[in-house]
Design a protein around this motif. Structure first.
Motif, short mmCIF file in Angstrom:
data_model
loop_
_atom_site.label_atom_id
_atom_site.label_comp_id
_atom_site.label_asym_id
_atom_site.label_seq_id
_atom_site.Cartn_x
_atom_site.Cartn_y
_atom_site.Cartn_z
N TYR A 23 0.84 -1.21 0.00
CA TYR A 23 0.00 0.00 0.00
C TYR A 23 0.87 1.26 0.00
O TYR A 23 0.55 2.24 -0.66
N GLU A 24 1.98 1.21 0.74
CA GLU A 24 2.86 2.38 0.77
C GLU A 24 3.52 2.61 -0.58
O GLU A 24 3.71 3.74 -1.02
N LYS A 25 3.85 1.50 -1.23
CA LYS A 25 4.58 1.63 -2.48
C LYS A 25 3.66 1.77 -3.69
O LYS A 25 4.13 2.00 -4.82
N ALA A 26 2.36 1.64 -3.46
CA ALA A 26 1.40 1.60 -4.56
C ALA A 26 1.57 2.74 -5.57
O ALA A 26 1.55 2.49 -6.79
N PRO A 27 1.76 3.98 -5.13
CA PRO A 27 1.88 5.05 -6.14
C PRO A 27 3.02 4.80 -7.12
O PRO A 27 2.91 5.10 -8.30
N TYR A 28 4.13 4.23 -6.63
CA TYR A 28 5.28 3.96 -7.51
C TYR A 28 5.04 2.74 -8.38
O TYR A 28 5.53 2.66 -9.51
N VAL A 29 4.28 1.78 -7.83
CA VAL A 29 3.97 0.60 -8.64
C VAL A 29 3.06 1.01 -9.79
O VAL A 29 3.23 0.57 -10.93
N LEU A 30 2.12 1.91 -9.49
CA LEU A 30 1.18 2.35 -10.52
C LEU A 30 1.84 3.30 -11.52
O LEU A 30 1.49 3.31 -12.69
N ASP A 31 2.78 4.07 -11.02
CA ASP A 31 3.42 5.05 -11.91
C ASP A 31 4.92 5.09 -11.61
O ASP A 31 5.39 5.91 -10.82
N PRO A 32 5.68 4.19 -12.24
CA PRO A 32 7.12 4.10 -11.93
C PRO A 32 7.86 5.42 -12.16
O PRO A 32 8.90 5.66 -11.54
N SER A 33 7.32 6.32 -13.01
CA SER A 33 8.04 7.56 -13.27
C SER A 33 8.09 8.46 -12.04
O SER A 33 8.92 9.36 -11.95
N LEU A 34 7.20 8.21 -11.07
CA LEU A 34 7.22 9.00 -9.84
C LEU A 34 8.55 8.89 -9.11
O LEU A 34 8.97 9.80 -8.41
N ALA A 35 9.18 7.75 -9.28
CA ALA A 35 10.44 7.50 -8.56
C ALA A 35 11.48 8.55 -8.91
O ALA A 35 12.36 8.87 -8.11
N ASN A 36 11.39 9.11 -10.12
CA ASN A 36 12.37 10.12 -10.52
C ASN A 36 12.02 11.51 -9.98
O ASN A 36 12.81 12.42 -10.05
N ARG A 37 10.78 11.63 -9.49
CA ARG A 37 10.31 12.96 -9.11
C ARG A 37 10.41 13.26 -7.62
O ARG A 37 10.38 14.40 -7.21
N ASP A 38 10.42 12.24 -6.80
CA ASP A 38 10.48 12.53 -5.37
C ASP A 38 11.38 11.52 -4.69
O ASP A 38 11.97 10.66 -5.31
N ASN A 39 11.44 11.64 -3.40
CA ASN A 39 12.41 10.82 -2.67
C ASN A 39 11.76 9.60 -2.01
O ASN A 39 12.28 9.05 -1.06
N GLY A 40 10.61 9.20 -2.49
CA GLY A 40 10.03 7.99 -1.96
C GLY A 40 9.00 8.21 -0.88
O GLY A 40 8.58 7.27 -0.23
N ASN A 41 8.56 9.46 -0.71
CA ASN A 41 7.58 9.71 0.33
C ASN A 41 6.19 10.00 -0.20
O ASN A 41 5.34 10.51 0.50
N VAL A 42 5.99 9.65 -1.46
CA VAL A 42 4.71 9.99 -2.05
C VAL A 42 3.56 9.24 -1.40
O VAL A 42 2.43 9.66 -1.45
N GLY A 43 3.88 8.12 -0.76
CA GLY A 43 2.83 7.36 -0.08
C GLY A 43 2.29 8.07 1.14
O GLY A 43 1.37 7.60 1.78
N GLY A 44 2.85 9.21 1.50
CA GLY A 44 2.34 9.96 2.63
C GLY A 44 2.94 9.51 3.94
O GLY A 44 2.47 9.88 5.01
N HIS A 45 3.96 8.68 3.91
CA HIS A 45 4.60 8.21 5.14
C HIS A 45 5.99 8.83 5.18
O HIS A 45 6.96 8.20 4.78
N GLU A 46 6.03 10.06 5.64
CA GLU A 46 7.28 10.81 5.55
C GLU A 46 8.43 10.11 6.26
O GLU A 46 9.60 10.31 5.97
N ASP A 47 8.07 9.28 7.25
CA ASP A 47 9.13 8.64 8.01
C ASP A 47 9.66 7.38 7.32
O ASP A 47 10.61 6.77 7.76
N VAL A 48 9.02 6.98 6.24
CA VAL A 48 9.45 5.75 5.56
C VAL A 48 9.95 6.07 4.16
O VAL A 48 9.24 6.67 3.36
N ASP A 49 11.17 5.68 3.87
CA ASP A 49 11.69 5.83 2.52
C ASP A 49 11.28 4.57 1.76
O ASP A 49 12.01 3.58 1.74
N VAL A 50 10.11 4.62 1.16
CA VAL A 50 9.53 3.42 0.57
C VAL A 50 10.43 2.83 -0.50
O VAL A 50 10.64 1.62 -0.58
#
Ligand code: SF4
Ligand code: SF4
Length: 730
Positions: free
Chosen positions: A325-352
């Motif tokens: 669930y945390e990684k879902a945004p990146y699984v759905l849109d792998p290009s997000l990985a180039n845009r942020d540091n892995g916190n798009v899932g809303g869990h700022e404390d976890v580098d997904v």
């Protein structure tokens, strides 16, 4: 209030509630379905629909597995069946938004439906009250236990019970008002609604309309709220169970492992073996994660969890789900990985994105699954057996192991010797082909030379342990003598037999397993093997269930199946009493994985004089010895040793003999007995660990020796009328 305004309020408020719920819940469902679409396809899960649908009826509609768990099982089944029936009430409520006289087309005026609706309303209310009581009695905090489910997860259970009660209460009042107004479409059947309606008798119509509107909107609000809550919580399983069961391996995910066929021809540097990140999992694994009800039945039987290891099959699935669930945004849109540091899932404390699925050492912080969790599994299958919703834990674990072993070479290094030995010498101990027939020294055991002659019925698959491990070798020898005595024609492969590859496959070295499988299938075909009798349940399982994927189709039976047949046929006739107390330990790969529970017991039952006692954890609820899943070749340093836990359970019964039907189990249990004896907790020789065939031999021979001379042989001898040697030695 003007009734026309009330009509307008009812329609607008109801539509607003339905639209909000449908939007909020529907958006989540679309997200989950899209995510599922990103998992790897699993073509083997499509097809065989006839059996799948029959299974669905038994398992989902029939609640077959759930009902095994006495009180909670019955309560759960009542709620399940009740809510199927009660959906018709909610449908009626939605129809009533637009038409106060609404009835479901075709069946909606049938008194039987009205009766069932009210009957199940009572049944579900009783079940909800029962669950509330269980929750209060088993509250971990009150019992002084710590639970990961304190807080929001524990509260979720109360929300559900509250929502279910709310649904029933609001619809019951609504139906009562309709009964009073004469618009309930069941003239006689809805006994409870009629009774509720009597409580409103005498109220003026405007008051009835206000109550009806208020409870209609309230019912829809609870219904849609429940829907939204369900799809955002672990209660998602309400929707996913039918699909998870539909795509489950049939008849269950035990026996053979899900194959990962490695095509050497097409392999390149981009080929991924196993699962190293979420995107590598197949869609059934995602469905498993969506579906876990967090009931905890898997953990209650897990030998690792029950002996203090960090592996808990429930938490494993939940941790994978949380990560998904945390990684879902990146699984759905792998290009997000180039845009942020892995916190798009809303869990700022976890580098997904920085998380690895499995750690390379215990306690690694950025790992979803701890190293010790992955390597504690014995692949015993208890979790799969217990899970009421067909989650395939062992396949998850092996998927993860395959990646760690084959892509990263990251696994308990003490097991590396086993893999090297299999590869170089054809057996886990590295003793080599020249030692394979040492067990038969002094016996006339036929070794296949060329093709198996037509008059030889069985190929006796000895197995590496049976050929090379000292304690197991004695059993092998005794078995050969029993086969001789019963007149069974058999031959062995001798030095041409090699490891089936089972430990390599269970540790995750699929490549080596497939190499061994192909080599063995070739040998077996070359010698014309048709019927194989295996003494080791691991070999039995691999030959029977896994070699067909490599075009190896043989009739494979376990030695206890053959022995029990020979007893029934009168070819082995135990007569001498064995005045001992015996218990039987079910090997996981014979019992749970292959459902061979009765033949070994039949062998024991055939022996007179034995006092037979079962351990509390037996048959499909049996407890592992600790050796499976290649754990035999790994150190066990955390918690209590699994073999000690099992032998303690056996010793509670004060047996003279602990019997089993697997060389691994024998070694593990014997080691545990020796440990106890070494610590002075048992007298030397007080308890013996034996294969069931050894008990049979003991009961055959003394009488055979006597009766053979008097003309009443207890066995139909194959090579003369003499008794098997091993039994004579006893
Ligand atoms: S297979 Fe056995 S040891 Fe592994 S997680 Fe399941 S119950 Fe635990
Ligand atoms: S038994 Fe199945 S549903 Fe229950 S907690 Fe374990 S994995 Fe989840």
């Amino acid at each position: 209030m003007d009734l026309e305004y009330l009509d307008l309020i009812r329609v607008l408020a109801s539509l607003a509630v339905i639209a909000a719920g449908a939007f909020w819940g529907g958006r989540r469902l679309v997200h989950l379905v899209r995510l599922l679409g990103r998992a790897r396809p699993m073509p083997d899960r499509w097809g065989g629909w006839g059996e799948k649908i029959r299974y669905q009826f038994r398992h989902v509609l029939g609640q077959q597995k759930i009902l095994q768990w006495s009180t909670p099982g019955v309560l759960h089944a009542l709620i399940f069946w009740g809510f199927i029936i009660l959906q018709s009430q909610s449908l009626e409520a939605i129809g009533e938004v637009f038409d106060p006289n609404f009835a479901i087309p075709l069946v909606g005026r049938n008194d039987v439906l009205g009766f069932l609706q009210d009957l199940f309303t009572i049944a579900v209310l009783v079940a909800v009250a029962g669950f509330a009581l269980i929750r209060l009695i088993q509250d971990p905090a009150r019992l002084g236990r710590t639970s990961r489910f304190e807080g929001s997860n524990l509260q979720q259970g109360w929300y559900v019970l509250l929502a279910e009660s709310g649904l029933l209460y609001t619809v019951l009042v609504l139906r009562g008002v309709r009964a009073t107004k004469g618009t309930l479409p069941y003239p006689d059947g809805a006994f409870l609604s009629d009774w509720v309606g009597q409580q409103f008798a005498g109220l003026p119509e405007p008051s009835l309309e206000v109550i009806a509107t208020a409870f209609l909107v309230a019912h829809l609000a609870v219904l849609m709220g429940f829907f939204v809550f369900t799809v955002h919580s672990k209660h998602l399983h309400i929707f996913t169970i039918p699909f998870n069961v539909l795509f489950a391996r049939q008849p269950k995910a035990l026996g053979k492992l899900q194959s990962e066929i490695i095509d050497l021809e097409t392999m390149d540097e981009d080929t991924v073996l196993g699962v190293g990140q979420m995107e590598h999992f197949g869609f059934k694994r995602y469905l498993d994660m969506y579906t876990c009800t967090e009931c905890g039945r898997c953990q209650s039987q897990c030998p690792a969890w029950n002996t203090g290891k960090p592996l808990n099959p429930k938490l494993l699935i939940m941790d994978l789900r949380d990560h998904l669930y945390e990684k879902a945004p990146y699984v759905l849109d792998p290009s997000l990985a180039n845009r942020d540091n892995g916190n798009v899932g809303g869990h700022e404390d976890v580098d997904v994105l920085g998380q690895m699925l499995v750690g390379d050492e215990p306690g690694q912080q950025n790992a979803v699954i701890d190293y010790d969790v992955l390597w504690s599994c014995t692949t015993c299958g208890a979790c799969v057996e217990e899970c009421p919703v067909d989650i395939e834990h062992v396949d998850h674990i092996i998927d993860l192991r395959r990646y760690k072993v084959q892509m990263e070479s990251s696994f308990p290094q003490e097991a590396g010797g086993m893999l090297r030995n299999i590869e170089n010498s054809g057996d886990p101990w590295g003793l080599g082909a020249t030692k394979r027939m040492d067990w038969a020294e002094g016996l006339q055991v036929p070794i296949v030379d060329g093709r198996i002659p037509d008059d030889v019925e069985y190929l006796f698959w000895v197995g590496c342990a049976g050929a090379l491990e000292d304690r197991a070798k004695k059993v092998t020898r005794g078995l050969a003598e029993l086969l001789d005595a019963a007149g069974v024609s058999y031959a062995v492969l001798g030095p041409r037999e090699t490891c089936t590859g089972d430990p390599a496959r269970r540790i995750g070295m699929e490549y080596l397993f497939q190499m061994m499988a192909r080599q063995n299938v070739e040998t077996l075909k070359e010698v014309g093997a048709r019927k194989i009798v295996a003494w080791c349940p691991h070999c039995f399982n691999t030959l029977r269930n896994e070699y067909p994927d490599f075009d190896g189709h043989f009739e494979v039976i376990h030695h206890t199946q053959l022995l029990s047949q020979l007893i029934v046929q009168g070819r082995l006739n135990p007569r001498s009493e064995v005045a001992k107390k015996v218990t039987y330990h079910d090997p996981c790969y014979l019992g749970r994985h292959n459902e061979v529970y009765d033949p070994p017991r039949a062998v024991v039952d055939s022996v007179q004089g034995l006092e037979k006692v079962e351990m509390p954890r037996c048959r499909n609820h049996g407890f592992c010895c600790g050796a499976g899943g290649a754990r035999m070749w790994m150190e066990e340093t955390i918690g209590k040793r699994v073999n000690h836990e099992r032998i303690d359970e056996a010793l509670e019964l004060r047996p003279d003999l602990v019997s089993t039907a697997c060389p691994y189990c024998m070694v593990m249990l014997d080691d545990a007995v020796n440990d106890k004896a070494g610590r002075g907790e048992l007298a030397e020789g007080q308890v013996k660990v034996v294969d069931v065939s050894q008990i049979l031999a003991e009961s055959l021979l003394p009488v055979a020796a006597v009766n053979g001379a008097s003309g009443h042989p207890s066995v139909t001898a194959h090579q003369g009328d003499t008794a098997p040697e091993s039994a004579a030695r006893q």
